[in-house]
Every structure is written in C-alpha cells, then in structure tokens.
Design a protein around this motif. Structure first.
Motif, PDB file in Angstrom:
ATOM      1  N   GLY A   1      13.986 -34.897   2.898  1.00 35.96           N
ATOM      2  CA  GLY A   1      15.140 -34.063   3.195  1.00 35.96           C
ATOM      3  C   GLY A   1      14.857 -32.611   2.883  1.00 35.96           C
ATOM      4  O   GLY A   1      14.001 -32.287   2.053  1.00 35.96           O
ATOM      5  N   ALA A   2      15.587 -31.726   3.522  1.00 35.16           N
ATOM      6  CA  ALA A   2      15.419 -30.295   3.286  1.00 35.16           C
ATOM      7  C   ALA A   2      16.229 -29.857   2.082  1.00 35.16           C
ATOM      8  O   ALA A   2      17.202 -30.516   1.689  1.00 35.16           O
ATOM      9  N   ALA A   3      15.826 -28.737   1.497  1.00 34.04           N
ATOM     10  CA  ALA A   3      16.560 -28.108   0.397  1.00 34.04           C
ATOM     11  C   ALA A   3      16.818 -29.069  -0.760  1.00 34.04           C
ATOM     12  O   ALA A   3      17.900 -29.076  -1.361  1.00 34.04           O
ATOM     13  N   GLY A   4      15.832 -29.929  -1.059  1.00 40.30           N
ATOM     14  CA  GLY A   4      15.936 -30.823  -2.201  1.00 40.30           C
ATOM     15  C   GLY A   4      16.721 -32.090  -1.963  1.00 40.30           C
ATOM     16  O   GLY A   4      16.975 -32.839  -2.911  1.00 40.30           O
ATOM     17  N   THR A   5      17.129 -32.369  -0.731  1.00 40.05           N
ATOM     18  CA  THR A   5      17.865 -33.598  -0.435  1.00 40.05           C
ATOM     19  C   THR A   5      16.891 -34.720  -0.095  1.00 40.05           C
ATOM     20  O   THR A   5      15.681 -34.513  -0.003  1.00 40.05           O
ATOM     21  N   ASN A   6      17.420 -35.928   0.143  1.00 39.22           N
ATOM     22  CA  ASN A   6      16.569 -37.102   0.284  1.00 39.22           C
ATOM     23  C   ASN A   6      16.345 -37.554   1.720  1.00 39.22           C
ATOM     24  O   ASN A   6      15.382 -38.252   1.996  1.00 39.22           O
ATOM     25  N   ALA A   7      17.260 -37.224   2.630  1.00 35.81           N
ATOM     26  CA  ALA A   7      17.211 -37.822   3.958  1.00 35.81           C
ATOM     27  C   ALA A   7      17.351 -36.749   5.036  1.00 35.81           C
ATOM     28  O   ALA A   7      17.791 -35.629   4.787  1.00 35.81           O
ATOM     29  N   SER A   8      17.006 -37.145   6.278  1.00 32.34           N
ATOM     30  CA  SER A   8      17.098 -36.230   7.416  1.00 32.34           C
ATOM     31  C   SER A   8      17.162 -37.043   8.700  1.00 32.34           C
ATOM     32  O   SER A   8      17.056 -38.271   8.694  1.00 32.34           O
ATOM     33  N   LEU A   9      17.357 -36.353   9.808  1.00 33.98           N
ATOM     34  CA  LEU A   9      17.370 -36.975  11.132  1.00 33.98           C
ATOM     35  C   LEU A   9      16.036 -36.710  11.805  1.00 33.98           C
ATOM     36  O   LEU A   9      15.546 -35.578  11.805  1.00 33.98           O
ATOM     37  N   GLN A  10      15.453 -37.758  12.393  1.00 35.78           N
ATOM     38  CA  GLN A  10      14.242 -37.592  13.197  1.00 35.78           C
ATOM     39  C   GLN A  10      14.552 -38.016  14.621  1.00 35.78           C
ATOM     40  O   GLN A  10      15.146 -39.064  14.864  1.00 35.78           O
ATOM     41  N   ALA A  11      14.175 -37.172  15.587  1.00 33.46           N
ATOM     42  CA  ALA A  11      14.332 -37.484  17.005  1.00 33.46           C
ATOM     43  C   ALA A  11      12.948 -37.563  17.620  1.00 33.46           C
ATOM     44  O   ALA A  11      12.128 -36.654  17.430  1.00 33.46           O
ATOM     45  N   GLN A  12      12.668 -38.647  18.373  1.00 32.31           N
ATOM     46  CA  GLN A  12      11.330 -38.850  18.916  1.00 32.31           C
ATOM     47  C   GLN A  12      11.401 -39.439  20.320  1.00 32.31           C
ATOM     48  O   GLN A  12      12.335 -40.159  20.663  1.00 32.31           O
ATOM     49  N   ASP A  13      10.383 -39.075  21.105  1.00 36.20           N
ATOM     50  CA  ASP A  13      10.332 -39.529  22.490  1.00 36.20           C
ATOM     51  C   ASP A  13       8.891 -39.439  22.949  1.00 36.20           C
ATOM     52  O   ASP A  13       8.103 -38.655  22.406  1.00 36.20           O
TER      53      ASP A  13
END
Length: 444
Positions: free
Chosen positions: A52-64
């Motif tokens: 995660g950004a800014a010290g967070t744990n999770a994020s979104l990933q988009a893939q194709d």
C-alpha cells in the motif's frame, strides 16, 4: 449532475499539507476493491494486500494482456459542498515483472485527464487530476485507462492507492464567447472568448471545431480570437470549444454551437450603433424614441429618461439605459428605433439585456416605428445586475412586409430601468425575392 469545468496541471501538493477535515478519502483499498471494475474493456481488478502507499497495507491492481485497459468507479454524491476540488492519488506502473500501461491516464467523467506517461514506475508516486468545479452532492466517474493495439506475454500491470478528494481555493476558468450560442454565422466570422476565473492571467486559447484543433492564440491577454472561415464548411450546425490556459496551467472550456449559413453570413451587421459607444443629443447615434400606449398607439404622456450606462456595460465603455420613474399604468412600450435596409431577408438578432420588467426586440415596417411586423425575444431578466445574452430565431418576412426599422423596447408594468448593449442584426444579401434553400449553395 456533473459539472467539472476546469482542470489544473499545477504542481502536486502533498496530502500531509491538508487538514483531515478538508480532504475526503475516497478509497484506500484496505478492505477490498469489489466496487471497482473495468469500464469498457476486460481488465482484471486484483486486491493487493501486501503493498500500500503512504504506509498502508493494500492497494488496487489493474491488469490486462493488451488491446484495451481501464478501471473505474462511480463516486456518487461525494461532494460535501459547492467548490473547487482535485482528485489526488498514488500509483505504480509496470511492477512485478509486468509491462507498464502505455500512455497511462487518469480522467474524470471522460475528460480532463492527466497523462502519466508510459514509463515503468516501481515506487509509489503522487499524482493529481487537477482542479474542477463541483456542486454539493455531485457524482463523477473516476477512470484509469489506456489502450494498446496488440497483446504481450506478460500482463500490463498498474496499481492505485490513497485516492482523495481535495478542496482547492481556485475559481474555475469559464467565461463568455462571442458570437453567443445558436447564432447563424457565415463568411469569415471572428470568434472571441473572454475568460474569467483561474489565476486571471491567461496565456493561451485552443479553438476546436467539432473536437478538431483548428487554431491556437498564444498571445497573452484578456480575450482570444479565431477567424473562422465558414465557407470551408457545409451549411450545418457546428460545435466550437475553446480551451483557455492561464499562467498557473489551469485550463477551462468555453463552448458554443453555430449554424453555418453562407447566404446570411455574407452581409455586414445592419445596426449602425449597436454597441452604444457613440451618443448625440442624449440619444445614441441613429436612434429615435417612440412611446406607445397599451393599444400600440403613439402616446408620449409618460416618457422615460434615456442615458448612458457607463459603470456596468456589457462590452466597451457604455450601454443604453431607459428608466421609468413613474408607473406608466397599465403598461407602456417605449421604443428606440434604428433604421435598417428594407430589402433583405432571413434576419437574425443577438443582444445583451438586463433589468426592467420586460424587454423585447421588434422589427418595424414603417419609419415611425409604430407598425411592427414581428416581435422577437421576450426576456424578463429582472432588476438584477446580471447581463443576459440572447439570440433570435431567423425571421423571414412574407411578401412586401419587409422591416425598415429595428427597435428595442421596454414593456413596463411599473417603474424600473432596462439596459441594452451589443445589439447585432444580420440578414441575407439584397435580393428581389427571398433565395430558396435549394439555391443557397450558389452563394458559397
């Protein structure tokens, strides 16, 4: 529902500089990404739980694997109050052995995008969409997207995190365009924009005709112009969009639609003193006053006071002011009549008005201004200070009922003041009989 009127590409201000009560967290992806999805393509959304950004744990990933990629979410009713906002976010591109999204962009409601490029970005990086005007409870679609004509063995991958709605104390760039919306134009027509908002110092205007860039005016100033050669276009309705940029890289759009008619457009303006910049013996040059009673008969019993308006004209240095200090009960038409050529066709008027109970524009068949052949543009702007700009529908007289005079008029039910400025009249070329639609191409 959506009103994003301006965008800025000014330098990003770190989120830490905003008070928590100002910035609205739209998504941090700590719980899941289920409310995000592909908008038009087959992009797969992945919930990343270890980055995660800014010290967070999770994020979104988009893939194709190619061809078309996008991911987005409709944020419904998230605007806390009327004002200017930008969307800030963090991103990566091409991480974990994947390819970077080429020409990676983030946009709001299908436009006003920020282009993040095609480079691989392995560290979390701050970015923003810019500044836009929203009303309270507005909704908008936030979309990350790109396109690629082909496939690759490795997936294209990008990540988003920490998406914020941030208020910004910048007025959106808007303004006025002349000629105004819905005017019939022809020949070579000067299109001019007068921007407002932003930094107040404007450096460039890009003119688009039906979404094609046709002219750039990069001379800094309070207005920007384009000489539109309508003879190069068919006689159709066209859309003109002008994107204005200020010295802080804020941009905003001013738009109008015009009807191209090269029969009408080949004539000059018929109003001798439509800007009311020249005065003679208390009246604008070439104008005379006619007072009518409720039956349409001339009756000067209660006359208005006619003066220059120099403090708040629509354009230039002066406008026309007509005031009734006494109630001309039950009502009164007071006209200022301007002679115009009487052998033309397809007349059209546009002007600016404000104040008064009721204002109108008339055509008259006789020089005395008493017998009118048509009326146009009943307008009740009220007594406020705001100018209202109007455009008429084309008027083609029948038979020999060709107008000889144009008049502006107050239609009073009480005391008050009416104002006019920037009155323009155009008409088709001189002809014994009106030119039919089938013959118009002969004039191009």
């Amino acid at each position: 529902m959506r009103r994003l009127a301006a965008i800025s590409t000014a330098a990003f201000v770190a989120m830490g500089s905003y008070a928590a009560a100002q910035a609205v967290l739209l998504d941090d992806f700590e719980a899941d990404t289920s409310d995000w999805g592909p908008v038009n393509a087959w992009t797969t959304i992945v919930h990343v739980t270890d980055d995660g950004a800014a010290g967070t744990n999770a994020s979104l990933q988009a893939q194709d694997a190619g061809w078309g990629m996008d991911a987005g979410k409709e944020y419904e009713g998230v605007i806390p109050e009327d004002g200017n906002y930008k969307i800030t976010f963090w991103y990566k591109n091409g991480m974990d052995g994947g390819e970077p999204w080429p020409n990676f962009r983030v946009r709001v409601d299908g436009n006003h995008e920020v282009n993040l490029g095609s480079d691989t970005v392995l560290e979390w990086t701050e970015a923003e969409t810019g500044v836009g005007w929203f009303e309270e409870d507005d909704s908008f679609l936030l979309e990350a997207y790109t396109s690629y004509s082909g496939t690759v063995d490795e997936l294209f991958r990008m990540r988003l995190d920490e998406i914020y709605l941030v208020p910004v104390d910048v007025a959106p760039i808007g303004g006025r365009i002349a000629p105004p919306n819905n005017l019939i134009v022809g020949g070579t027509q000067t299109v001019e924009v007068f921007p407002t908002g932003g930094s107040g110092n404007y450096v460039q205007a890009d003119f688009y005709l039906d979404d094609t860039l046709v002219h750039t005016d990069d001379t800094p100033g309070d207005s920007f112009t384009w000489e539109f050669d309508t003879t190069a276009e068919p006689d159709v309705t066209v859309d003109v969009r002008v994107e204005v940029t200020d010295d802080d890289a804020n941009t905003g759009e001013i738009e109008a639609s015009y009807v191209i008619d090269n029969l009408m457009g080949r004539t000059d303006n018929l109003v001798e003193n439509g800007l009311f910049e020249s005065w003679d013996a208390g009246l604008p040059t070439s104008w005379t006053v006619v007072n009518l009673d409720p039956d349409g008969d001339e009756n000067p019993a209660i006359e208005p006071v006619i003066t220059e308006e120099t403090e708040n004209p629509f354009v230039g240095t002066s406008a026309l002011s007509m005031e009734y200090a006494e109630n001309p009960s039950p009502h009164r038409y007071t006209l200022l009549s301007n002679p115009i050529p009487a052998d033309r066709f397809d007349y059209q008027i546009w002007c600016a008005v404000r104040g008064s109970t009721h204002v109108r524009l008339f055509y008259f068949q006789t020089e005395d201004g008493v017998t009118w052949t048509s009326t146009w543009a009943s307008n009740s702007p009220g007594a406020g200070p705001v100018w209202v700009e109007d455009v008429s529908s084309p008027y083609t007289p029948e038979g020999d009922d060709r107008p000889q005079n144009l008049a502006v008029a107050t239609h009073y039910f009480g005391t008050g003041t009416g104002y006019w400025d920037a009155i323009h009249v155009a008409a088709s070329e001189e002809s014994v009989e009106p030119v039919s639609v089938e013959q118009w191409d002969l004039y191009h």
